[in-house]
Design an enzyme around this catalytic site. Structure first.
Site, PDB file in Angstrom:
ATOM      1  N   LEU A 198      20.107  11.199  50.017  1.00 49.20           N
ATOM      2  CA  LEU A 198      21.038  12.298  50.245  1.00 49.20           C
ATOM      3  C   LEU A 198      20.391  13.563  49.700  1.00 49.20           C
ATOM      4  CD1 LEU A 198      24.465  10.758  49.076  1.00 49.20           C
ATOM      5  CD2 LEU A 198      23.668  11.066  51.423  1.00 49.20           C
ATOM      6  N   ASP A 199      20.656  14.697  50.323  1.00 46.73           N
ATOM      7  CA  ASP A 199      20.148  15.952  49.803  1.00 46.73           C
ATOM      8  C   ASP A 199      20.651  16.178  48.380  1.00 46.73           C
ATOM      9  OD1 ASP A 199      18.980  16.438  52.262  1.00 46.73           O
ATOM     10  OD2 ASP A 199      20.645  17.684  52.978  1.00 46.73           O
ATOM     11  N   LYS A 200      19.925  16.965  47.627  1.00 49.36           N
ATOM     12  CA  LYS A 200      20.287  17.255  46.238  1.00 49.36           C
ATOM     13  C   LYS A 200      21.743  17.685  46.097  1.00 49.36           C
ATOM     14  CE  LYS A 200      19.154  20.436  42.449  1.00 49.36           C
ATOM     15  NZ  LYS A 200      18.256  21.538  42.004  1.00 49.36           N
TER      16      LYS A 200
END
Length: 335
Positions: free
Chosen positions: A161-163
């Site tokens: 998942l993106d940050k």
């Protein structure tokens, strides 16, 4: 050292590997080539034996004279290794080599057994070490929870998942579970559903499929974009969207991934005129209560890779997205 001699340099830091700064910190790893790697290329063999390093980094170490086979320094990545051949690798203390360490971090474990864990990743946590984020990642936290993961590539991480995207992830605890999960993701047998808050009121049918390819934005290489595969490199990407509520300022959208491309939901939503709230990279704007893209992986479903048991997990929206819904008068209506 003679003025004509150029010391090999660390490919990440740019420092001479024979410099005083590194002389006392070099780690030497003693290895023996197993039979299954007989007549494999040296770079490929080292990827198997040193999974904490990228193939590109190992390639640079070979070319810089950091690898000895028997009594001979080998600098060609295509050199074929022999079974039982002793191998000595001089590891330089780069940021990358120090990134794969255990750290006592707050990892929210939703479910675990001997084969896998399901994690609730918070906003702001990077999944995997990378330039600019060499510590404090989910990988570091997983290594603290389970030291045995150092023997599994990427500590069992099979998707990301993106940050600044929150929500559910599955990670493996064994190599067999990891291989099975990777195959299941490729076969689209791991179902991932997201909730997104987007700018502008929804128009048209409540259900919409976006099935257009994604690649690097040819005008801005730090972004992804919908691309024409005839003119630009990219991959097919498919997202199903369902509007759950819509008001004057924006809408709440349920998103189901059928493929797993970088920034897929963010790019697809922006492409249809609904950039995510606070997603400034793709045209969104911040609000008082939300400073990150309004995207949450709220549901995860798959059959257990070892037992076949159906597993379903759900994670409620975090506080910042709930506040954003209230600010825009949107209702969280979920099936």
């Amino acid at each position: 050292m003679s003025p004509d001699h150029k010391a090999p340099t660390d490919p990440l830091t740019g420092l001479d590997i024979e410099s005083d700064e590194l002389a006392t910190e070099v780690e030497v790893r003693e290895l023996s080539m197993p039979t299954e790697l007989h007549r494999q290329r040296l770079d490929r063999a080292l990827v198997s034996l040193l999974p904490e390093f990228s193939r590109n980094h190992l390639k640079h170490m070979i070319e810089d004279g950091c690898v000895t086979l028997g009594a001979q320094v080998v600098t060609k990545v295509a050199h074929l290794v022999k079974a039982f051949e002793p191998c000595q690798v001089r590891l330089q203390p780069t940021d990358m080599s120090q990134a794969f360490v255990a750290q006592d971090l707050a990892v929210d474990v939703v479910f675990e057994d001997e084969h896998l864990r399901v994690i609730h990743k918070p906003v702001g946590m990077v999944v995997h070490p990378a330039p600019g984020n060499w510590s404090g990642t989910l990988l570091n936290g997983l290594l603290h929870l389970d030291p045995g993961l150092k023997h599994i590539p990427r500590a069992g991480i099979v998707h990301r998942l993106d940050k600044d995207t929150s929500g559910l992830m599955v990670t493996a605890r064994t190599r067999a579970a990891m291989d099975a999960l990777v195959a299941m993701i490729a076969a689209r047998q791991v179902h991932r559903e997201y909730l997104a808050i987007a700018h502008r009121p929804w128009r048209g049918a409540l259900l919409r499929d976006v099935d257009v390819p994604i690649g690097r934005d040819p005008r801005q290489r730090l972004r992804m974009a919908v691309v024409d595969l005839v003119r630009h490199p990219g991959k097919t990407a498919h997202t199903s969207l369902r509007c759950l509520d819509s008001q004057e300022l924006g809408c709440l959208v349920h998103c189901t991934l059928h493929t797993g491309r970088t920034h897929q939901i963010r790019v697809h939503m922006a492409s249809i005129g609904h950039p995510l709230l606070a997603d400034t990279l793709y045209g969104g704007s911040h609000t008082v209560h939300l400073q990150r893209q309004a995207l949450h992986a709220y549901r995860l479903g798959f059959d257990h890779p070892m037992t076949g048991q159906p597993l379903q997990f759900r994670q409620d929206l975090p506080a910042d997205m709930l506040q954003a819904l209230a600010d825009w008068g949107l209702s969280e209506v979920l099936g």
